[in-house]
Design a protein around this motif. Sequence first.
Motif, PDB file in Angstrom:
ATOM      1  N   ARG A  81       0.843  -1.188   0.000  1.00 19.58           N
ATOM      2  CA  ARG A  81       0.000   0.000   0.000  1.00 19.58           C
ATOM      3  C   ARG A  81       0.887   1.249   0.000  1.00 19.58           C
ATOM      4  NH1 ARG A  81      -3.221  -3.419  -0.666  1.00 19.58           N
ATOM      5  NH2 ARG A  81      -5.296  -3.724   0.262  1.00 19.58           N
ATOM      6  N   ASN A  82       0.400   2.326  -0.583  1.00 23.42           N
ATOM      7  CA  ASN A  82       1.102   3.603  -0.492  1.00 23.42           C
ATOM      8  C   ASN A  82       0.871   4.198   0.897  1.00 23.42           C
ATOM      9  OD1 ASN A  82       2.087   3.588  -3.153  1.00 23.42           O
ATOM     10  ND2 ASN A  82       0.179   4.456  -3.936  1.00 23.42           N
ATOM     11  N   LEU A  83       1.940   4.529   1.570  1.00 25.07           N
ATOM     12  CA  LEU A  83       1.836   5.042   2.931  1.00 25.07           C
ATOM     13  C   LEU A  83       1.983   6.560   3.000  1.00 25.07           C
ATOM     14  CD1 LEU A  83       3.997   2.309   4.698  1.00 25.07           C
ATOM     15  CD2 LEU A  83       1.508   2.394   4.481  1.00 25.07           C
ATOM     16  N   LEU A 111      -1.366   2.439   9.823  1.00 22.32           N
ATOM     17  CA  LEU A 111      -0.133   1.739  10.171  1.00 22.32           C
ATOM     18  C   LEU A 111       0.629   2.474  11.267  1.00 22.32           C
ATOM     19  CD1 LEU A 111       1.895  -0.536   9.733  1.00 22.32           C
ATOM     20  CD2 LEU A 111       2.941   0.837   7.910  1.00 22.32           C
ATOM     21  N   LEU A 112       0.591   3.809  11.260  1.00 20.89           N
ATOM     22  CA  LEU A 112       1.331   4.579  12.261  1.00 20.89           C
ATOM     23  C   LEU A 112       0.863   4.247  13.668  1.00 20.89           C
ATOM     24  CD1 LEU A 112       3.428   6.784  12.827  1.00 20.89           C
ATOM     25  CD2 LEU A 112       1.594   8.475  12.619  1.00 20.89           C
ATOM     26  N   SER A 113      -0.433   4.123  13.837  1.00 20.19           N
ATOM     27  CA  SER A 113      -0.968   3.776  15.159  1.00 20.19           C
ATOM     28  C   SER A 113      -0.461   2.408  15.610  1.00 20.19           C
ATOM     29  CB  SER A 113      -2.498   3.785  15.108  1.00 20.19           C
ATOM     30  OG  SER A 113      -3.039   3.328  16.329  1.00 20.19           O
ATOM     31  N   TYR A 114      -0.521   1.424  14.700  1.00 21.42           N
ATOM     32  CA  TYR A 114      -0.022   0.085  15.037  1.00 21.42           C
ATOM     33  C   TYR A 114       1.487   0.091  15.264  1.00 21.42           C
ATOM     34  CZ  TYR A 114      -4.409  -2.336  13.979  1.00 21.42           C
ATOM     35  OH  TYR A 114      -5.696  -2.794  14.010  1.00 21.42           O
ATOM     36  N   LEU A 141       0.731  11.468   5.278  1.00 25.07           N
ATOM     37  CA  LEU A 141       0.348  10.062   5.360  1.00 25.07           C
ATOM     38  C   LEU A 141      -0.954   9.834   4.617  1.00 25.07           C
ATOM     39  CD1 LEU A 141       1.061   9.400   9.139  1.00 25.07           C
ATOM     40  CD2 LEU A 141       2.283   8.345   7.238  1.00 25.07           C
ATOM     41  N   THR A 142      -1.040   8.723   3.926  1.00 21.03           N
ATOM     42  CA  THR A 142      -2.309   8.303   3.350  1.00 21.03           C
ATOM     43  C   THR A 142      -3.174   7.726   4.471  1.00 21.03           C
ATOM     44  OG1 THR A 142      -1.483   6.082   2.902  1.00 21.03           O
ATOM     45  CG2 THR A 142      -1.173   7.748   1.178  1.00 21.03           C
ATOM     46  N   ALA A 143      -4.400   7.367   4.136  1.00 20.89           N
ATOM     47  CA  ALA A 143      -5.270   6.745   5.143  1.00 20.89           C
ATOM     48  C   ALA A 143      -4.642   5.452   5.658  1.00 20.89           C
ATOM     49  CB  ALA A 143      -6.644   6.474   4.540  1.00 20.89           C
TER      50      ALA A 143
END
Length: 284
Positions: free
Chosen positions: A52-54, A71-74, A64-66
């Motif tokens: 995925r594009n991040l 992913l940032l939270s994880y 950041l993309t959605a």
Amino acid sequence: MAEYPTIDSELLRTFVAIADQGGFTRAAEVLNRTQSAVSMQMKRLEMDVVKRNLFQRAGRQLELTAEGQLLLSYARRILKLQGEIISTLREPHMVGSVSIGTPDDYVMRFLPSILARFAQSYPMVQVELHCEPSYQLLQRKDLDLTIVTRKPGTEIGQLLRQEKMVWAQAAGFALQEQSSLPLAMFNNDCFCREWACNALDTMERDYRVAYTSPSLSAIMAVVGAGLAITAQLESLIPADMQIIGEEHGLPSMPSASIVLLRNPQAQSPITECLAEYVAEGFRL
């Protein structure tokens, strides 16, 4: 046993650095790597791992993309958990006790998650929790850590967060029908009560302090029953209550600071570790 895909923690660390620093160049400086190495890591993460594009460009800004936000939270949680595991295994000497004082205000809102995470990482550390108003806590010299509320400009210690005070009422409370506004507030020594009363005096709004208590839970019980309104820090207002303001004929309120004090006579790895958990907990 089912096999799950994995993500190299170094890729996550680089990804978080890019998100925090706002770009590849600054992230490379923070990580002490070349920009090309950082770019290659992100290409691998996007193309080979998550597919995925991040990131996306918005003019000169990198956003950041959605999928990147998700992913940032994880990623933050994974890296923190890894750090806790290593700390727990490497520091078996973390055995002892630590005392912390806090107003009743923050016990239910912030302390449960903070203490739960701390206990999971350091199960052999005993925590003594003392709940008293800020003005009383400031006079104590026997606590290792102390959380207090301060007026802007009088902050001491480590600033945890600043929050605006807001007015709150029970859903359905008929504010417009109150000729003399009933308030539920802390006792006289609380500057937040002073702020609320002074603001109402300035706008010549008739009111009466109908209920007082040093306990936030008691104040919220009164407000929740529709007996009064209150003014508190915004994060302390329960979801089932209504935040009200100038549109209801009430004055705007200032912001207060929440700070963490360390006892210089009680410095230890245990105390400093809990202080870090407290600081992080108040940022969430």
